[in-house]
Design a protein around this motif. Structure first.
Motif, PDB file in Angstrom:
ATOM      1  N   ALA A   1       2.584   7.082  -9.228  1.00 39.72           N
ATOM      2  CA  ALA A   1       4.108   7.186  -9.160  1.00 39.72           C
ATOM      3  C   ALA A   1       4.503   5.501  -9.394  1.00 39.72           C
ATOM      4  CB  ALA A   1       4.767   7.654  -8.083  1.00 39.72           C
ATOM      5  N   PHE A   2       3.744   4.606  -9.268  1.00 39.49           N
ATOM      6  CA  PHE A   2       4.258   3.231  -9.540  1.00 39.49           C
ATOM      7  C   PHE A   2       3.332   2.514 -10.597  1.00 39.49           C
ATOM      8  CE2 PHE A   2       4.917   4.889  -5.236  1.00 39.49           C
ATOM      9  CZ  PHE A   2       6.250   4.461  -5.126  1.00 39.49           C
ATOM     10  N   GLY A   3       3.584   1.224 -10.786  1.00 38.61           N
ATOM     11  CA  GLY A   3       2.846   0.119 -11.566  1.00 38.61           C
ATOM     12  C   GLY A   3       1.815  -0.212 -10.213  1.00 38.61           C
ATOM     13  N   VAL A   4       0.335  -0.242 -10.684  1.00 34.69           N
ATOM     14  CA  VAL A   4      -0.688  -0.431  -9.765  1.00 34.69           C
ATOM     15  C   VAL A   4      -1.371  -1.919 -10.199  1.00 34.69           C
ATOM     16  CG1 VAL A   4      -2.712   0.437  -8.756  1.00 34.69           C
ATOM     17  CG2 VAL A   4      -0.742   2.110  -9.270  1.00 34.69           C
ATOM     18  N   ALA A   5      -1.852  -2.347  -9.272  1.00 42.87           N
ATOM     19  CA  ALA A   5      -2.495  -3.796  -9.327  1.00 42.87           C
ATOM     20  C   ALA A   5      -3.970  -3.545  -8.961  1.00 42.87           C
ATOM     21  CB  ALA A   5      -1.770  -4.997  -8.479  1.00 42.87           C
ATOM     22  N   GLU A   6      -4.678  -4.027  -9.794  1.00 42.97           N
ATOM     23  CA  GLU A   6      -6.343  -4.127  -9.380  1.00 42.97           C
ATOM     24  C   GLU A   6      -6.626  -5.403  -9.194  1.00 42.97           C
ATOM     25  OE1 GLU A   6     -10.852  -3.295 -11.577  1.00 42.97           O
ATOM     26  OE2 GLU A   6      -8.958  -3.046 -12.639  1.00 42.97           O
ATOM     27  N   LEU A   7      -7.151  -5.865  -8.043  1.00 40.99           N
ATOM     28  CA  LEU A   7      -7.659  -7.315  -7.597  1.00 40.99           C
ATOM     29  C   LEU A   7      -9.047  -7.382  -7.455  1.00 40.99           C
ATOM     30  CD1 LEU A   7      -5.095  -7.467  -4.570  1.00 40.99           C
ATOM     31  CD2 LEU A   7      -4.533  -8.070  -6.874  1.00 40.99           C
ATOM     32  N   ASP A   8      -9.547  -8.446  -7.702  1.00 45.53           N
ATOM     33  CA  ASP A   8     -10.944  -8.810  -7.536  1.00 45.53           C
ATOM     34  C   ASP A   8     -11.416  -9.193  -6.088  1.00 45.53           C
ATOM     35  OD1 ASP A   8     -10.387 -11.524  -7.062  1.00 45.53           O
ATOM     36  OD2 ASP A   8     -11.093 -12.400  -9.236  1.00 45.53           O
ATOM     37  N   ASP A   9     -12.525  -9.451  -5.923  1.00 48.21           N
ATOM     38  CA  ASP A   9     -13.049  -9.699  -4.459  1.00 48.21           C
ATOM     39  C   ASP A   9     -12.295 -10.887  -4.002  1.00 48.21           C
ATOM     40  OD1 ASP A   9     -14.597  -7.598  -4.884  1.00 48.21           O
ATOM     41  OD2 ASP A   9     -16.327  -8.818  -5.313  1.00 48.21           O
ATOM     42  N   ASP A  10     -11.779 -11.729  -4.778  1.00 47.03           N
ATOM     43  CA  ASP A  10     -11.113 -12.968  -4.403  1.00 47.03           C
ATOM     44  C   ASP A  10      -9.703 -12.713  -4.167  1.00 47.03           C
ATOM     45  OD1 ASP A  10     -13.373 -14.349  -3.944  1.00 47.03           O
ATOM     46  OD2 ASP A  10     -13.471 -14.933  -6.216  1.00 47.03           O
ATOM     47  N   GLY A  11      -9.197 -11.511  -4.557  1.00 46.47           N
ATOM     48  CA  GLY A  11      -7.537 -11.170  -4.284  1.00 46.47           C
ATOM     49  C   GLY A  11      -6.919 -11.518  -5.464  1.00 46.47           C
TER      50      GLY A  11
ATOM     51  N   HIS B   1      -5.317   7.819 -12.957  1.00 42.63           N
ATOM     52  CA  HIS B   1      -6.390   7.718 -11.826  1.00 42.63           C
ATOM     53  C   HIS B   1      -6.446   6.057 -11.731  1.00 42.63           C
ATOM     54  CE1 HIS B   1      -8.032  11.123 -13.395  1.00 42.63           C
ATOM     55  NE2 HIS B   1      -7.805  10.993 -14.520  1.00 42.63           N
ATOM     56  N   PRO B   2      -5.440   5.893 -10.596  1.00 47.43           N
ATOM     57  CA  PRO B   2      -5.387   4.423  -9.880  1.00 47.43           C
ATOM     58  C   PRO B   2      -6.442   3.990  -9.552  1.00 47.43           C
ATOM     59  CG  PRO B   2      -3.594   6.265  -9.088  1.00 47.43           C
ATOM     60  CD  PRO B   2      -4.764   7.097  -9.765  1.00 47.43           C
ATOM     61  N   LYS B   3      -6.551   2.577  -9.947  1.00 46.19           N
ATOM     62  CA  LYS B   3      -7.924   1.875  -9.347  1.00 46.19           C
ATOM     63  C   LYS B   3      -7.663   1.089  -7.914  1.00 46.19           C
ATOM     64  CE  LYS B   3      -9.316   0.700 -14.305  1.00 46.19           C
ATOM     65  NZ  LYS B   3      -9.387  -0.360 -15.324  1.00 46.19           N
ATOM     66  N   SER B   4      -6.475   1.285  -7.541  1.00 44.83           N
ATOM     67  CA  SER B   4      -6.240   0.770  -6.184  1.00 44.83           C
ATOM     68  C   SER B   4      -4.742   1.720  -5.605  1.00 44.83           C
ATOM     69  CB  SER B   4      -5.776  -0.632  -5.911  1.00 44.83           C
ATOM     70  OG  SER B   4      -4.687  -0.975  -6.324  1.00 44.83           O
ATOM     71  N   ASP B   5      -4.740   1.335  -4.460  1.00 47.60           N
ATOM     72  CA  ASP B   5      -3.405   2.015  -3.772  1.00 47.60           C
ATOM     73  C   ASP B   5      -2.319   0.776  -3.618  1.00 47.60           C
ATOM     74  OD1 ASP B   5      -4.423   0.302  -1.519  1.00 47.60           O
ATOM     75  OD2 ASP B   5      -4.000   1.933  -0.019  1.00 47.60           O
ATOM     76  N   LEU B   6      -2.347  -0.180  -4.283  1.00 51.65           N
ATOM     77  CA  LEU B   6      -1.413  -1.320  -4.386  1.00 51.65           C
ATOM     78  C   LEU B   6      -0.213  -1.086  -5.388  1.00 51.65           C
ATOM     79  CD1 LEU B   6      -3.900  -4.257  -3.455  1.00 51.65           C
ATOM     80  CD2 LEU B   6      -2.065  -3.428  -1.975  1.00 51.65           C
ATOM     81  N   ALA B   7       0.937  -0.909  -4.974  1.00 48.97           N
ATOM     82  CA  ALA B   7       1.824  -0.601  -5.814  1.00 48.97           C
ATOM     83  C   ALA B   7       2.751  -1.966  -6.019  1.00 48.97           C
ATOM     84  CB  ALA B   7       2.722   0.502  -5.457  1.00 48.97           C
TER      85      ALA B   7
ATOM     86  N   HIS C   1       0.727  -1.011   0.012  1.00 49.12           N
ATOM     87  CA  HIS C   1      -0.129   0.068   0.050  1.00 49.12           C
ATOM     88  C   HIS C   1       0.890   1.187  -0.108  1.00 49.12           C
ATOM     89  CE1 HIS C   1      -3.713  -2.310   0.534  1.00 49.12           C
ATOM     90  NE2 HIS C   1      -2.992  -3.222   1.710  1.00 49.12           N
ATOM     91  N   VAL C   2       0.657   2.116  -1.044  1.00 47.49           N
ATOM     92  CA  VAL C   2       1.514   3.429  -0.918  1.00 47.49           C
ATOM     93  C   VAL C   2       0.223   4.854  -0.883  1.00 47.49           C
ATOM     94  CG1 VAL C   2       3.246   2.418  -2.176  1.00 47.49           C
ATOM     95  CG2 VAL C   2       1.241   3.284  -3.489  1.00 47.49           C
ATOM     96  N   SER C   3       0.926   5.820  -0.508  1.00 50.40           N
ATOM     97  CA  SER C   3       0.103   6.968  -0.461  1.00 50.40           C
ATOM     98  C   SER C   3      -0.077   7.610  -2.021  1.00 50.40           C
ATOM     99  CB  SER C   3       0.665   7.979   0.373  1.00 50.40           C
ATOM    100  OG  SER C   3       2.059   8.142  -0.112  1.00 50.40           O
ATOM    101  N   ASP C   4       0.829   7.410  -2.848  1.00 55.08           N
ATOM    102  CA  ASP C   4       0.966   8.003  -4.217  1.00 55.08           C
ATOM    103  C   ASP C   4       0.910   6.964  -5.215  1.00 55.08           C
ATOM    104  OD1 ASP C   4       0.481   9.507  -6.529  1.00 55.08           O
ATOM    105  OD2 ASP C   4       2.636  10.360  -5.999  1.00 55.08           O
ATOM    106  N   PRO C   5      -0.353   6.309  -5.477  1.00 57.95           N
ATOM    107  CA  PRO C   5       0.086   4.983  -6.459  1.00 57.95           C
ATOM    108  C   PRO C   5       0.464   5.477  -7.939  1.00 57.95           C
ATOM    109  CG  PRO C   5      -2.278   5.413  -5.782  1.00 57.95           C
ATOM    110  CD  PRO C   5      -1.414   6.095  -4.728  1.00 57.95           C
TER     111      PRO C   5
END
Length: 356
Positions: free
Chosen positions: A141-151, A162-168, A135-139
């Motif tokens: 600036a990174f490659g960002v992952a989008e996960l489904d409900d099962d991870g 416009h990041p879809k998550s804060d997971l870098a 988890h990052v405060s400014d996603p």
């Protein structure tokens, strides 16, 4: 299992330091960042390492050698230009062959190493790829992952507006040979690079199993000065104190302090955690917490804390330096003491005279 370590790139965010030095060789706690990664790979039981090098290949080769000092067998792979992480995989295919491998960005720092991560990938049901996330405060600036409900990983995007998550994506990836077809299938991005996120997305789109793991430990991309100083602080917090040099009776040493072989400290106050490199000379000065002073540096009549000072540099008469990254063979002087503190980012061979 092999490792592919990336030690190319131009290091624009660390300029002016990286105008004259590889970003992966900038030292934290008096050891190049790249060395921490190589040590982590060796500790995980991997011995065969392909090292991607670019314009600074000569400097990296001189520092790393054949890898024997790390317990590794290093093969150097030349990358003519920094054309992306997936391009590094592309040009390394001959070396990697059909082996699984971990790709490790040479300017990344992970506390706790990768032993468990390697063991899990080797021993478990191997996905086509496993990515590490944090988890990052400014996603953006990174490659960002989008996960489904099962991870499960369903989408990846490089530096999205416009990041879809804060997971870098952390700069450590685990791949099977399936990645080689993917890097051949993608086109350069708008940046003119072959993006590893695009290659992994290609695998996802073709039904491959891509697993992720959110790491809870400490990770930093040391691509800028603030992060370099933060990693330096983190490493120094676990410093084992030792005095190998000379400390005179007029010096006060408090806390976890290392004074390297041949270093001399006179009439000074050293407040740990701090490290004084081999052959350094500290006199009439204060060295505060979270400071690394490189080999053969000289500090006279000055104060410094929360800073990195690389080898062969000298500071004379400067009232206070904090939050600074000072390159190699730098000279900083101040004609008269002033009450204000100074913050510097100084490239190698700089000369600065402060007029009070």
């Amino acid at each position: 299992m092999k490792a592919l370590v990336l030690a190319g790139g131009s290091g624009t965010r660390l300029r002016p330091i990286t105008h004259t030095s590889a970003k992966q060789l900038v030292a934290v706690a008096n050891k190049p960042v790249l060395f921490y990664g190589l040590e982590a790979i060796a500790a995980a039981g991997i011995t065969d390492v392909g090292l991607i090098v670019g314009d600074t290949a000569g400097e990296v080769r001189a520092a790393v050698g054949d890898g024997a000092k790390f317990g590794l067998d290093i093969t150097y792979i030349e990358q003519s230009r920094p054309l992306g992480l997936a391009h590094a995989v592309l040009i390394a295919h001959t070396y990697l062959g059909d082996d699984d491998f971990v790709m490790y960005l040479g300017d990344n720092f992970i506390v706790g190493g990768i032993d468990d991560l390697v063991r899990t990938f080797r021993d478990g049901r191997r996905p086509a790829a496993r990515i590490l996330l944090t988890h990052v405060s400014d996603p953006s600036a990174f490659g960002v992952a989008e996960l489904d409900d099962d991870g499960r990983v369903v989408g990846l995007e490089e530096k999205p507006r416009h990041p879809k998550s804060d997971l870098a994506l952390v700069g450590v990836y685990f791949f099977t040979p399936a990645i080689h077809e993917a890097v051949r299938a993608i086109e350069p991005s708008w940046r003119g690079e072959l993006e590893i996120t695009h290659a992994i997305q290609h695998l996802i789109d073709n039904g491959a199993d891509i697993q992720s793991m959110v790491i809870e430990g400490y990770w930093k991309d040391t691509g800028n000065v603030a992060d370099m100083l933060e990693v330096n602080r983190t490493v120094l917090e676990d410093l084992e104190p030792r005095i190998e040099g000379t400390v005179d009776e007029h010096t006060v040493v408090i806390g976890r302090v290392v004074v390297g072989e041949g270093a001399r400290v006179t009439n000074s106050r050293i407040m740990g955690p701090a490290i004084i490199g081999a052959g350094a000379e500290i006199s009439d000065s204060y060295i505060g917490p979270f400071t690394s002073v490189g080999d053969n540096c000289r500090i006279t009549g000055s104060e410094m804390e929360f800073s990195i000072m690389l080898a062969e540099s000298a500071i004379t008469g400067v009232r206070r330096i904090e939050g600074s990254l000072i390159g190699r063979n730098v000279q900083v002087t101040q004609s008269l003491h002033a009450p204000n503190a100074h913050r510097f980012v100084l490239g190698d061979h700089s000369k600065v005279e402060i007029q009070s």
